[in-house]
Design a protein around this motif. Sequence first.
Motif, PDB file in Angstrom:
ATOM      1  N   PRO A 194      31.789  34.988  42.026  1.00  0.00           N
ATOM      2  CA  PRO A 194      30.408  35.308  41.633  1.00  0.00           C
ATOM      3  C   PRO A 194      30.335  36.565  40.763  1.00  0.00           C
ATOM      4  O   PRO A 194      31.115  37.506  40.928  1.00  0.00           O
ATOM      5  CB  PRO A 194      29.709  35.540  42.977  1.00  0.00           C
ATOM      6  CG  PRO A 194      30.527  34.791  43.968  1.00  0.00           C
ATOM      7  CD  PRO A 194      31.946  34.932  43.485  1.00  0.00           C
ATOM      8  N   THR A 195      29.389  36.557  39.829  1.00  0.00           N
ATOM      9  CA  THR A 195      29.130  37.727  39.000  1.00  0.00           C
ATOM     10  C   THR A 195      27.623  37.924  38.875  1.00  0.00           C
ATOM     11  O   THR A 195      26.835  37.042  39.241  1.00  0.00           O
ATOM     12  CB  THR A 195      29.796  37.601  37.619  1.00  0.00           C
ATOM     13  OG1 THR A 195      29.773  38.856  36.959  1.00  0.00           O
ATOM     14  CG2 THR A 195      29.118  36.548  36.752  1.00  0.00           C
ATOM     15  N   MET A 226      37.893  38.701  34.539  1.00  0.00           N
ATOM     16  CA  MET A 226      36.775  39.563  34.913  1.00  0.00           C
ATOM     17  C   MET A 226      37.171  41.033  34.817  1.00  0.00           C
ATOM     18  O   MET A 226      36.375  41.877  34.385  1.00  0.00           O
ATOM     19  CB  MET A 226      36.300  39.215  36.324  1.00  0.00           C
ATOM     20  CG  MET A 226      35.714  37.813  36.428  1.00  0.00           C
ATOM     21  SD  MET A 226      35.060  37.419  38.076  1.00  0.00           S
ATOM     22  CE  MET A 226      33.573  38.426  38.098  1.00  0.00           C
ATOM     23  N   TYR A 227      38.389  41.332  35.203  1.00  0.00           N
ATOM     24  CA  TYR A 227      38.863  42.721  35.133  1.00  0.00           C
ATOM     25  C   TYR A 227      38.951  43.191  33.678  1.00  0.00           C
ATOM     26  O   TYR A 227      38.494  44.288  33.337  1.00  0.00           O
ATOM     27  CB  TYR A 227      40.232  42.830  35.816  1.00  0.00           C
ATOM     28  CG  TYR A 227      40.860  44.197  35.701  1.00  0.00           C
ATOM     29  CD1 TYR A 227      40.446  45.241  36.531  1.00  0.00           C
ATOM     30  CD2 TYR A 227      41.858  44.439  34.759  1.00  0.00           C
ATOM     31  CE1 TYR A 227      41.017  46.503  36.420  1.00  0.00           C
ATOM     32  CE2 TYR A 227      42.430  45.693  34.642  1.00  0.00           C
ATOM     33  CZ  TYR A 227      42.010  46.718  35.472  1.00  0.00           C
ATOM     34  OH  TYR A 227      42.569  47.970  35.348  1.00  0.00           O
ATOM     35  N   GLN A 228      39.525  42.350  32.825  1.00  0.00           N
ATOM     36  CA  GLN A 228      39.713  42.723  31.417  1.00  0.00           C
ATOM     37  C   GLN A 228      38.376  42.893  30.678  1.00  0.00           C
ATOM     38  O   GLN A 228      38.271  43.667  29.726  1.00  0.00           O
ATOM     39  CB  GLN A 228      40.561  41.662  30.711  1.00  0.00           C
ATOM     40  CG  GLN A 228      42.005  41.647  31.173  1.00  0.00           C
ATOM     41  CD  GLN A 228      42.777  40.464  30.614  1.00  0.00           C
ATOM     42  OE1 GLN A 228      42.260  39.681  29.818  1.00  0.00           O
ATOM     43  NE2 GLN A 228      44.032  40.317  31.042  1.00  0.00           N
ATOM     44  N   SER A 250      37.977  29.960  25.449  1.00  0.00           N
ATOM     45  CA  SER A 250      38.289  30.589  26.732  1.00  0.00           C
ATOM     46  C   SER A 250      38.549  29.559  27.828  1.00  0.00           C
ATOM     47  O   SER A 250      37.830  28.549  27.944  1.00  0.00           O
ATOM     48  CB  SER A 250      37.141  31.506  27.151  1.00  0.00           C
ATOM     49  OG  SER A 250      37.392  32.046  28.441  1.00  0.00           O
ATOM     50  N   ALA A 251      39.578  29.814  28.623  1.00  0.00           N
ATOM     51  CA  ALA A 251      39.882  28.957  29.773  1.00  0.00           C
ATOM     52  C   ALA A 251      39.014  29.307  30.971  1.00  0.00           C
ATOM     53  O   ALA A 251      38.950  28.552  31.943  1.00  0.00           O
ATOM     54  CB  ALA A 251      41.357  29.092  30.140  1.00  0.00           C
ATOM     55  N   VAL A 252      38.361  30.464  30.906  1.00  0.00           N
ATOM     56  CA  VAL A 252      37.455  30.902  31.964  1.00  0.00           C
ATOM     57  C   VAL A 252      36.031  30.838  31.437  1.00  0.00           C
ATOM     58  O   VAL A 252      35.723  31.378  30.365  1.00  0.00           O
ATOM     59  CB  VAL A 252      37.784  32.340  32.425  1.00  0.00           C
ATOM     60  CG1 VAL A 252      36.785  32.811  33.472  1.00  0.00           C
ATOM     61  CG2 VAL A 252      39.204  32.397  32.981  1.00  0.00           C
ATOM     62  N   THR A 289      43.793  33.953  37.325  1.00  0.00           N
ATOM     63  CA  THR A 289      43.329  33.855  35.936  1.00  0.00           C
ATOM     64  C   THR A 289      41.874  34.311  35.818  1.00  0.00           C
ATOM     65  O   THR A 289      41.515  35.083  34.921  1.00  0.00           O
ATOM     66  CB  THR A 289      43.459  32.402  35.434  1.00  0.00           C
ATOM     67  OG1 THR A 289      44.828  32.003  35.505  1.00  0.00           O
ATOM     68  CG2 THR A 289      42.972  32.279  33.997  1.00  0.00           C
ATOM     69  N   VAL A 290      41.043  33.847  36.749  1.00  0.00           N
ATOM     70  CA  VAL A 290      39.627  34.246  36.745  1.00  0.00           C
ATOM     71  C   VAL A 290      39.501  35.731  37.052  1.00  0.00           C
ATOM     72  O   VAL A 290      38.750  36.465  36.385  1.00  0.00           O
ATOM     73  CB  VAL A 290      38.829  33.416  37.771  1.00  0.00           C
ATOM     74  CG1 VAL A 290      37.369  33.872  37.804  1.00  0.00           C
ATOM     75  CG2 VAL A 290      38.915  31.932  37.447  1.00  0.00           C
TER      76      VAL A 290
END
Length: 344
Positions: A259-260, A227-229, A270-272, A222-223
Motif C-alpha cells: 500500500p501507498t 518504492m524505495y528508489q 515499468s514492471a511495477v 522488486t516492488v
Amino acid sequence: MKIIKYLFFLLLFAIIAGAVYVFTIDGDYQVEESKVIEAPDELLFDTVNYFRTWEKWGPWMEETDDMIITYADKVSGPGAYYSWKSETEGDGNMETVKVAPFSSIDQKITFITPMGESVSDVYWKFEKIEPKKTKVTWGMKGTQSFMEKLYWVIQDSTLSQSIKPMYAKGLNNIEEYVQERMEAYSISVDGVTEHGGGFYMYSATASDIAIIPEKMKQMLPTVDSYMYQNNLPKTGMPFTLYNEYNEEQGTAIYSVGIPTRDKVITPQESAVLCGFMPRQKVIKTTLKGDFKNLEEAWDKTYDYMAKNNLEALENGSPFEVYRVDPNIQPNPAEWITEIYIPIK
C-alpha cells in the motif's frame, strides 16, 4: 614391625607417585558438540539466550525430579542468571557473560561440590547455513584443579566422555522443542468487516499455483525496491491479490503489492504499477502460524461463508495481508496472515 614399616613406606610411595601422576596431568579441557538444526538462527539463539526455556530442553533436568531452579530478575542477555539445587545432580549456577545476537553466547557455569566450587566457561555458536537451517555448537572449557583431576582419574569415564553425550542429548532436545514451537498455529474466522482499500504499488504475473510462494519471493523485493528508489511511502503491509485462481487447471493470476498513500503515475515500460483497491465489505480470517496452514485457513473461511449464506462478490479479488512475516519474526508460529474475501 619391619613388614609394617615396609608396607607403610610402600603405601606412602604409592600415594606420592599417584599425586605426582595426577599433578602432571594436563588440567585444561574443552568439550563440545554440534548439530545442524532445521530452524532459523534467530529462533535458536533466542531459545538458548532465555534461561526459562532451559527447563524444557536441558538434558540434566530430565535426569532428576528433585531439581529446584531459581531465576534472577534478569533471565536473558548479559547478566542473566539462574541457580539450581539437587541431591542427585548437585548444586550450581549459570550466568550469561556476553552475547552477540544470533551468532554466539558466552556463559559461566559454577558447580558447587564437596571439593569446592568448580568454574567453567560455556559457549554457544550459531552458524546460519540456510535461512531455516543452523549449525549449533555447545561447548565448555576450563582448567581442572588437583582434586578434580584426582576425581576423574578414579572414574570409569573421562570428563569429556561424561559431558559429550549430555550435550548431544541437549541439542536433540532443543531441536524437538524449537520444531514443536514452530508447528503451533491457530485460525480465527473474524467474520464480516469492511476493508478500507486504497492505492498500492504492485507487480503482477501468472503461474502454476504450486510455485506462487517462490514467485512472491522474487516479486516483493522488486516492488519494495521500486518504492524505495522513488521515495514512495508505505502505508501498510505487503499483500497478495488473487485476480484469478483456477484450482482445476492449477494456475493463477495474481499481484504482489504494498500500500501507498497516493496515486502514482509509472513509466510505460515499468514492471511495477500503481493500482487501487476500493473500500469493500469482506469476510476476514486471521492465521497465526506458518504459511503452510493457509490452505486450511482459506477452507475454513469458505465454510463459514457457506454456513452463513454469504456470497463472494462476483468481480471481487480475494487477498492475503502479511501482518507479521519472516522479515519481522523468525518463528513461523508467530507469523500473522489476514485473509480477505470481498462479499456482496
